[in-house]
Enzyme design. Structure first.
Site, short mmCIF file in Angstrom:
data_model
loop_
_atom_site.label_atom_id
_atom_site.label_comp_id
_atom_site.label_asym_id
_atom_site.label_seq_id
_atom_site.Cartn_x
_atom_site.Cartn_y
_atom_site.Cartn_z
N TYR A 65 5.03 -8.12 9.15
CA TYR A 65 4.66 -6.72 9.06
C TYR A 65 5.08 -6.04 10.35
CZ TYR A 65 1.77 -8.22 5.16
OH TYR A 65 1.34 -8.75 3.97
N ASP A 102 0.83 -1.20 0.00
CA ASP A 102 0.00 0.00 0.00
C ASP A 102 0.87 1.25 0.00
OD1 ASP A 102 -2.41 -1.45 0.11
OD2 ASP A 102 -2.18 -1.72 2.26
#
Length: 168
Positions: free
Chosen positions: A89, A31
């Site tokens: 992440y 993103d």
């Protein structure tokens, strides 16, 4: 519609080097505002370029904020997305009165004191197989599934820096 993508830039540079279009397949999507350290991708070239020369050749034509760190040959059936064993992440939160300007592009900021002990105790609730549809940034985007397996979730605090490490 989302602006210039990393994949687009990689494909443009590879097309120049290969003298023919090249499609890049990444291990996942990224993103806007997300850094992809350790991101793996695969592609096929029609012009033979030794892998040891590829990072330097690509980096000389890529924007400064995109870098190829390493290249190697892969088996013909390798798929960067399907062969991934997992992903990690890291989310960064700075918890103090003032966010240092050098951290602004990379860290979320909260001036209100947070209960990190409670966060650490609650993190285990994310571990396991869950449907993460409520967390989707774009709830109308069509996905194969929003069910994910989370292997571990750690919350670490060093001074005002809180790091959330999620492996799945």
């Amino acid at each position: 519609s989302n602006g210039i993508a990393v994949q687009q830039k990689l494909e443009e540079v590879l097309e120049y080097l290969n003298r023919a279009p090249v499609r890049v397949f990444g291990s996942s999507r990224t993103d806007a505002g997300v850094h992809a350290k350790g991101f793996v991708a695969h592609f096929d070239l029609t012009k033979p370029i030794p892998p040891e020369n590829l990072p330097r050749a690509m980096n000389s034509r890529l924007p400064e904020d995109i870098r190829v760190m390493k290249a190697s040959y892969a088996k013909p059936d390798f798929d960067a997305r399907k062969d991934a064993k997992g992903k990690e992440y890291r989310y960064f939160l700075y918890n103090a009165d003032i966010l240092p300007p050098c951290l602004a592009p990379y860290w979320a900021f909260m001036h209100k004191r947070l209960d990190v002990d409670a966060m650490q105790k609650a993190a285990h609730r994310f571990v396991g197989r869950h449907d993460f549809a409520p967390f989707a940034a774009n709830p109308h985007r069509v996905l194969e599934t929003t069910v994910r397996n989370i292997f571990s979730f750690e919350v670490k605090k060093v001074g005002p820096r809180i790091t959330f490490i999620v492996r799945g």
